[in-house]
Design an enzyme around this catalytic site. Structure first.
Site, short mmCIF file in Angstrom:
data_model
loop_
_atom_site.label_atom_id
_atom_site.label_comp_id
_atom_site.label_asym_id
_atom_site.label_seq_id
_atom_site.Cartn_x
_atom_site.Cartn_y
_atom_site.Cartn_z
N HIS A 165 -34.54 21.56 -7.68
CA HIS A 165 -35.85 22.22 -7.62
C HIS A 165 -35.70 23.73 -7.73
CE1 HIS A 165 -39.16 24.02 -5.11
NE2 HIS A 165 -39.88 23.28 -5.92
N GLU B 289 -35.15 24.70 -11.30
CA GLU B 289 -36.40 24.64 -12.07
C GLU B 289 -37.17 25.95 -11.94
OE1 GLU B 289 -40.77 23.67 -11.32
OE2 GLU B 289 -39.52 22.09 -10.45
N HIS B 290 -37.25 26.48 -10.71
CA HIS B 290 -37.95 27.74 -10.50
C HIS B 290 -37.27 28.89 -11.22
CE1 HIS B 290 -40.88 27.24 -6.94
NE2 HIS B 290 -40.61 26.04 -7.40
N GLU C 95 -42.87 27.86 0.48
CA GLU C 95 -43.31 26.57 -0.07
C GLU C 95 -42.91 25.42 0.86
OE1 GLU C 95 -42.21 23.82 -3.94
OE2 GLU C 95 -42.17 26.00 -4.16
#
Length: 422
Positions: free
Chosen positions: A65, A68-69, A140
């Protein structure tokens, strides 16, 4: 170049495996203005322990993840901004077993495709930018920890599984992402973002040969080794604990319940399992089922009650739930309904309607460029042809569904996660 035609669906797919190992799929849509590109790697939140070059490597939760950012940031700026300035609508996501980057646009498609392929395949990280991203993702994660749906879902998965990495959030924890460094990101990108572990799917009014040529010229030329993954020790179908419960700021009690089912790791049988399990759940819990109609009429549940079938890390599981006046009562009624179907059979007319509706929704999905691209890519990674779904659906029998329920939907194997109002 391979050309497959699906005359019953009016679709065709051109595919080619490039010399660097990348699998490319093109679905022509003559006359359409919109075009869609989907670039995915077979790498997700559960891929935390793997073997490459005869060496086992362990990584903290959340790396896929985090990557991906970070990949949208390049030496020349942010790729999201560049694509948007070119009239494209870009986005990305990370699931348990896949990370995908995609966009849709009308004009400048080839230019946008080159941008997509470039920023995904050419990483750029610095210690300073990684530290900044840790702060963003920390926020987040904390927002997720305050979200009832997040707590419900992972409360259930932690109840079902003892060791499997899908117990943990794809985003990781504040502690785990604190262990991520730029060196670790470069290593994981080199291992999982090599063309041999990726797929590109394009849908629209395009020339397949041009797409193959663009991918060949833009991406690295050398294939890479596909890593061997380890998802932990095998587990029985019995849940780790049968119940998880907590209080949060909700207006009504909400619950997720579910169970593990016998998985199929890959191939056409995996697609068949997904189709049969969905139809079985429609029979038991769908909005046309006797149980749903009775519970809804009694005010026990509302229209947000639903279900899903998921698989990852060599396991498969079912989740169902929603708001409920008395979650434990609804849970008990579901268990009774399962036993009733196993002992007395099913409403064959309802099953016929479910099958007809499933075929309709499957055919309608081919109107969505994004659904076509994602299903082709996911099917490629799991070794099945997503366009086989309609033929599998046609061949499914009442006995297939009832046997699935009898073999897999065992009340004693179920667990429940409940969020009560404060």
């Amino acid at each position: 170049m391979t050309h497959n035609q699906y005359t019953n669906l009016g679709e065709q797919v051109y595919s080619e495996k490039l010399s660097n190992g990348l699998s490319v799929f093109v679905v022509p849509k003559p006359g359409f203005y919109k075009k869609f590109a989907y670039f995915a790697t077979n790498y997700g939140g559960v891929d935390r322990r793997f073997k490459i070059a005869d060496k086992w490597i362990d990584t903290p939760a959340g790396v896929a993840h985090f990557l991906e950012h970070k990949l949208f940031e390049t030496k020349d700026g942010n790729a999201l901004d560049l694509l948007s300035q070119n009239g494209a609508s870009p986005n990305a996501y990370t699931s348990n077993d896949l990370t995908a980057y995609y966009f849709e646009c009308g004009d400048k498609f080839r230019e946008n495709l080159e941008i997509l392929l470039s920023f995904v395949s050419i990483p750029y990280f610095t210690p300073e930018s990684v530290e900044k991203e840790q702060g963003i993702i920390t926020q987040e994660i904390r927002m997720g920890e305050d979200d009832p749906d997040f707590n419900l879902y992972y409360g259930l998965l932690k109840s079902l599984y003892k060791h499997k990495p899908l117990r943990d959030s794809v985003a990781g924890t504040v502690e785990s992402i604190g262990q991520i460094t730029s060196e670790l990101l470069y290593d994981c990108h080199r291992i999982f973002y090599n063309p041999s572990n990726m797929a590109l799917c394009v849908v629209g009014d395009v020339d397949p040969a041009d797409i193959f040529d663009t991918a060949h010229k833009t991406l690295p030329q050398q294939p890479g080794e596909v890593p061997l993954r380890d998802y932990g020790t095998s587990e029985s179908l019995i849940p780790e604990v049968s119940r998880a419960e907590k209080a949060m700021d909700v207006s009504l009690p909400v619950f997720n319940a579910g169970l593990k089912i016998n998985p199929v790791s890959c191939g056409k049988e995996k697609l068949k399992l997904e189709i049969i399990s969905y139809m079985a759940l429609e029979l038991m819990l769908g909005h046309s089922s006797p149980l749903y109609l009775r519970l809804y009429a009694d005010g026990q549940i509302n229209s947000d009650f639903g279900f899903s079938v998921d698989s990852a890390a060599k396991t498969a599981y079912i989740v169902f739930g929603g708001e409920a006046r008395d979650p434990q009562f609804v849970f008990a009624e579901v268990q009774k309904e399962i036993l009733k179907i196993c002992e007395g059979g099913a409403d064959t007319e309802l099953l016929k309607r479910i099958k007809k509706a499933s075929m309709g929704s499957t055919i309608r999905a081919y109107n969505s460029f994004s659904a076509i691209a994602s299903s082709i890519s996911e099917g490629h990674f799991q070794d099945f042809d997503s366009f086989d779904a309609i033929n599998i659906l046609k061949a499914v029998t009442v006995d297939d569904i009832l046997n699935f329920i009898a073999d897999n939907i065992i009340p004693d194997h179920m667990a429940i996660s409940i969020i009560n109002p404060l």
